[in-house]
Motif scaffolding. Structure first.
Motif, PDB file in Angstrom:
ATOM      1  N   ASP A   1      39.759  23.307  54.677  1.00  0.00           N
ATOM      2  CA  ASP A   1      40.984  22.704  54.145  1.00  0.00           C
ATOM      3  C   ASP A   1      40.790  21.212  53.880  1.00  0.00           C
ATOM      4  O   ASP A   1      41.622  20.377  54.244  1.00  0.00           O
ATOM      5  CB  ASP A   1      42.160  22.939  55.093  1.00  0.00           C
ATOM      6  N   ILE A   2      39.667  20.863  53.241  1.00  0.00           N
ATOM      7  CA  ILE A   2      39.344  19.469  52.903  1.00  0.00           C
ATOM      8  C   ILE A   2      38.987  19.414  51.419  1.00  0.00           C
ATOM      9  O   ILE A   2      38.224  20.235  50.919  1.00  0.00           O
ATOM     10  CB  ILE A   2      38.144  18.954  53.729  1.00  0.00           C
ATOM     11  N   ASP A   3      39.547  18.434  50.716  1.00  0.00           N
ATOM     12  CA  ASP A   3      39.199  18.200  49.314  1.00  0.00           C
ATOM     13  C   ASP A   3      38.260  17.011  49.150  1.00  0.00           C
ATOM     14  O   ASP A   3      37.407  17.000  48.263  1.00  0.00           O
ATOM     15  CB  ASP A   3      40.468  17.927  48.485  1.00  0.00           C
ATOM     16  N   LEU A   4      38.435  15.992  50.004  1.00  0.00           N
ATOM     17  CA  LEU A   4      37.693  14.736  49.865  1.00  0.00           C
ATOM     18  C   LEU A   4      37.179  14.281  51.220  1.00  0.00           C
ATOM     19  O   LEU A   4      37.961  14.176  52.178  1.00  0.00           O
ATOM     20  CB  LEU A   4      38.597  13.650  49.273  1.00  0.00           C
ATOM     21  N   VAL A   5      35.885  14.003  51.306  1.00  0.00           N
ATOM     22  CA  VAL A   5      35.298  13.405  52.512  1.00  0.00           C
ATOM     23  C   VAL A   5      35.026  11.936  52.210  1.00  0.00           C
ATOM     24  O   VAL A   5      34.329  11.602  51.247  1.00  0.00           O
ATOM     25  CB  VAL A   5      33.997  14.119  52.912  1.00  0.00           C
ATOM     26  N   TYR A   6      35.569  11.072  53.028  1.00  0.00           N
ATOM     27  CA  TYR A   6      35.526   9.616  52.853  1.00  0.00           C
ATOM     28  C   TYR A   6      34.627   9.054  53.951  1.00  0.00           C
ATOM     29  O   TYR A   6      34.935   9.159  55.143  1.00  0.00           O
ATOM     30  CB  TYR A   6      36.950   9.081  52.977  1.00  0.00           C
ATOM     31  N   ILE A   7      33.477   8.471  53.568  1.00  0.00           N
ATOM     32  CA  ILE A   7      32.403   8.135  54.515  1.00  0.00           C
ATOM     33  C   ILE A   7      32.276   6.627  54.677  1.00  0.00           C
ATOM     34  O   ILE A   7      31.987   5.909  53.720  1.00  0.00           O
ATOM     35  CB  ILE A   7      31.070   8.724  54.028  1.00  0.00           C
ATOM     36  N   THR A   8      32.472   6.131  55.908  1.00  0.00           N
ATOM     37  CA  THR A   8      32.336   4.698  56.199  1.00  0.00           C
ATOM     38  C   THR A   8      31.517   4.525  57.475  1.00  0.00           C
ATOM     39  O   THR A   8      32.017   4.062  58.500  1.00  0.00           O
ATOM     40  CB  THR A   8      33.714   4.026  56.361  1.00  0.00           C
ATOM     41  N   THR A   9      30.259   4.897  57.405  1.00  0.00           N
ATOM     42  CA  THR A   9      29.366   4.905  58.564  1.00  0.00           C
ATOM     43  C   THR A   9      28.195   3.950  58.308  1.00  0.00           C
ATOM     44  O   THR A   9      28.068   3.398  57.213  1.00  0.00           O
ATOM     45  CB  THR A   9      28.818   6.321  58.778  1.00  0.00           C
ATOM     46  N   PRO A  10      27.292   3.746  59.293  1.00  0.00           N
ATOM     47  CA  PRO A  10      26.070   2.989  59.021  1.00  0.00           C
ATOM     48  C   PRO A  10      25.301   3.582  57.846  1.00  0.00           C
ATOM     49  O   PRO A  10      25.364   4.783  57.570  1.00  0.00           O
ATOM     50  CB  PRO A  10      25.293   3.106  60.334  1.00  0.00           C
ATOM     51  N   TRP A  11      24.536   2.746  57.151  1.00  0.00           N
ATOM     52  CA  TRP A  11      23.894   3.117  55.890  1.00  0.00           C
ATOM     53  C   TRP A  11      23.042   4.371  55.988  1.00  0.00           C
ATOM     54  O   TRP A  11      23.004   5.175  55.060  1.00  0.00           O
ATOM     55  CB  TRP A  11      23.028   1.964  55.382  1.00  0.00           C
ATOM     56  N   GLU A  12      22.313   4.542  57.098  1.00  0.00           N
ATOM     57  CA  GLU A  12      21.364   5.649  57.192  1.00  0.00           C
ATOM     58  C   GLU A  12      22.043   7.017  57.099  1.00  0.00           C
ATOM     59  O   GLU A  12      21.406   8.019  56.774  1.00  0.00           O
ATOM     60  CB  GLU A  12      20.570   5.562  58.499  1.00  0.00           C
ATOM     61  N   TRP A  13      23.352   7.061  57.366  1.00  0.00           N
ATOM     62  CA  TRP A  13      24.076   8.327  57.351  1.00  0.00           C
ATOM     63  C   TRP A  13      24.746   8.618  56.010  1.00  0.00           C
ATOM     64  O   TRP A  13      25.252   9.722  55.800  1.00  0.00           O
ATOM     65  CB  TRP A  13      25.137   8.340  58.459  1.00  0.00           C
ATOM     66  N   HIS A  14      24.786   7.642  55.105  1.00  0.00           N
ATOM     67  CA  HIS A  14      25.560   7.817  53.878  1.00  0.00           C
ATOM     68  C   HIS A  14      25.104   9.029  53.060  1.00  0.00           C
ATOM     69  O   HIS A  14      25.904   9.899  52.716  1.00  0.00           O
ATOM     70  CB  HIS A  14      25.487   6.550  53.024  1.00  0.00           C
ATOM     71  N   THR A  15      23.825   9.084  52.731  1.00  0.00           N
ATOM     72  CA  THR A  15      23.336  10.190  51.907  1.00  0.00           C
ATOM     73  C   THR A  15      23.395  11.535  52.632  1.00  0.00           C
ATOM     74  O   THR A  15      23.882  12.517  52.052  1.00  0.00           O
ATOM     75  CB  THR A  15      21.919   9.905  51.398  1.00  0.00           C
ATOM     76  N   PRO A  16      22.911  11.647  53.877  1.00  0.00           N
ATOM     77  CA  PRO A  16      23.008  12.964  54.545  1.00  0.00           C
ATOM     78  C   PRO A  16      24.427  13.504  54.610  1.00  0.00           C
ATOM     79  O   PRO A  16      24.649  14.695  54.372  1.00  0.00           O
ATOM     80  CB  PRO A  16      22.455  12.674  55.953  1.00  0.00           C
ATOM     81  N   MET A  17      25.387  12.639  54.903  1.00  0.00           N
ATOM     82  CA  MET A  17      26.775  13.093  54.993  1.00  0.00           C
ATOM     83  C   MET A  17      27.327  13.464  53.624  1.00  0.00           C
ATOM     84  O   MET A  17      28.035  14.474  53.471  1.00  0.00           O
ATOM     85  CB  MET A  17      27.636  12.004  55.638  1.00  0.00           C
ATOM     86  N   ALA A  18      27.016  12.646  52.616  1.00  0.00           N
ATOM     87  CA  ALA A  18      27.520  12.918  51.270  1.00  0.00           C
ATOM     88  C   ALA A  18      26.962  14.228  50.729  1.00  0.00           C
ATOM     89  O   ALA A  18      27.690  15.044  50.142  1.00  0.00           O
ATOM     90  CB  ALA A  18      27.167  11.765  50.341  1.00  0.00           C
TER      91      ALA A  18
END
Length: 425
Positions: free
Chosen positions: A81-98
């Motif tokens: 039940d999620i349409d948008l994931v909004y990521i504000t973490t340390p840089w190393e996690w940006h791509t894996p999470m996205a």
């Protein structure tokens, strides 16, 4: 994905990862946009996740919390039940999470830089294209008021042919942030500066210039050269701290990046861009934002903001008339509320509102995955150039040649602009 129109989402269900300073501010801002449902919050630290929920105590939002484990964010993203994931973490996690979020069928908004390596840039592009999910890098400076004004002026031909642009991230983070134990989580930003030498944070100054030059949408970056100064402050500061506090001793052995990096880009159509990065010198904050055309010129820093037509600055009266005529529609619609709600003077709120409005109305995003990849790629490419005495490095065309046909960013509210803001007292 350039110009891609995803199916409309009437109420955008949002999950936010990373509830630190940036993430906490995002929680507050997004909660003021109507037709949004903040369903989940996630942070490695339980206290921060709970703090995020406290921010929403007087709102309609009642998010479920995920925290405590390194991969709690995956458990959250797996929810259907999620349409948008909004990521504000340390840089190393940006791509894996996205990437994980897009693979799970969610649109993504990810903080800057979206990627640290060229491989990661390609991961973002290939995943977005395959899943048909948006991947927007949250480059808030594209939505600052003077940057939007100069973009509209460029669209209207005020500057003539764009010749040259300059952007920067000059922000003294030496003591209050990089060496602050209560600053970045586990000193992650200090580690970035200790082991990488190049322009590590190019997108704040670069993004607005790229939009003005229609990079990825009519022009493309061709190659760059990058040079860094020596380090005159970072190692000296950490050695001073280590003498008083053993906590800093491991950091005293690192070879820190130079204070100032200057990167110069040439585009396919012969334009030039200069991008600077300095987070360790005692200088006044600046993103420069300079636009030089065949008929006009603009410069934001050092203030006050100035525009010229020919060789003389416009007077205050002329500037006022120019703003009255060329202020973009999005600023007329949401600018006053944005200033009231805040986020770097209001640009953060304009960015969030625009993102939600585009998703609700099935409109293309102003920043697509190709922008996220290209703007982020400047960091690793600049590192390579610095390591090779400033030799030029080819810049990758992540659009596969489609930049020749892609249409420029359209900041009009045509087809949208119907997303309300919850009343602000």
């Amino acid at each position: 994905m350039s110009g891609y129109m995803a199916p409309k989402i009437d109420t955008v269900r949002v999950a936010i990862i990373g509830i630190g300073w940036r993430g906490g501010s995002a929680v507050k801002r997004i909660s003021r946009i109507d037709n949004v449902d903040i369903r989940y919050l996630c942070d490695i630290e339980e206290g921060r996740a709970k703090k995020g929920k406290e921010y929403l105590s007087n709102t309609k939002h009642n998010p479920k919390l995920f925290f405590g484990k390194t991969f709690s964010w995956k458990e959250m993203i797996d929810k259907d039940d999620i349409d948008l994931v909004y990521i504000t973490t340390p840089w190393e996690w940006h791509t894996p999470m996205a990437v994980y979020a897009m693979e799970s069928g969610k649109h993504v908004a990810v903080e800057v830089p979206a990627a640290k390596t060229i491989d990661q840039c390609w991961q973002l592009v290939e995943t977005s294209e395959r899943t048909k999910k948006h991947c927007m890098m949250l480059e808030n400076c594209c939505y600052d008021f003077f940057e939007l004004l100069t973009l509209n002026l460029a669209r209207k031909g005020f500057f003539g042919e764009i010749i040259h642009g300059e952007g920067a991230y000059i922000h003294n983070l030496l003591i209050n942030w990089n060496f602050n134990k209560r600053g970045y989580y586990k000193m992650w930003r200090l580690k970035e500066n200790a082991f990488r030498n190049g322009n590590l944070y190019p997108t704040h100054g670069l993004g607005p210039i790229c939009q003005i030059m229609n990079i990825n949408r009519g022009d493309q970056m061709d190659y760059l050269s990058s040079i860094s100064s020596g380090d005159f402050n970072m190692k000296k500061e950490v050695e001073r701290l280590a003498r008083r506090d053993a906590f800093f001793s491991p950091y005293a052995n690192a070879n820190y990046r130079g204070n100032m990096n200057t990167t110069v880009v040439k585009t396919k159509k012969g334009r030039t861009i200069m991008i600077q990065h300095d987070v360790s010198s005692p200088r006044v904050y600046s993103r420069i934002h300079l636009v030089s055309g065949s008929e006009g010129f603009a410069r934001k820093w050092p203030g006050p903001e100035k525009i010229s037509k020919g060789e003389k600055w416009l007077s205050k009266e002329q500037m006022k008339k120019l703003e009255e005529k060329y202020t973009p529609e999005i600023v007329r619609k949401i600018g006053k509320l944005a200033k009231k709600l805040g986020g770097h003077g209001g640009m953060d709120f304009i960015m969030d509102w625009r993102l939600i409005d585009c998703l609700r109305n099935g409109l293309p995003l102003d920043q697509d995955v190709y922008d996220a990849a290209l703007w982020s790629s400047i960091s690793p490419l600049s590192e390579h150039s610095v390591a090779n005495r400033g030799n030029s490095v080819d810049i990758i065309d992540f659009t596969g040649g489609s930049w020749k046909q892609n249409t420029p960013v359209d900041l009009s509210l045509k087809g949208g602009g119907n997303t309300d803001v919850i009343s602000v007292k």
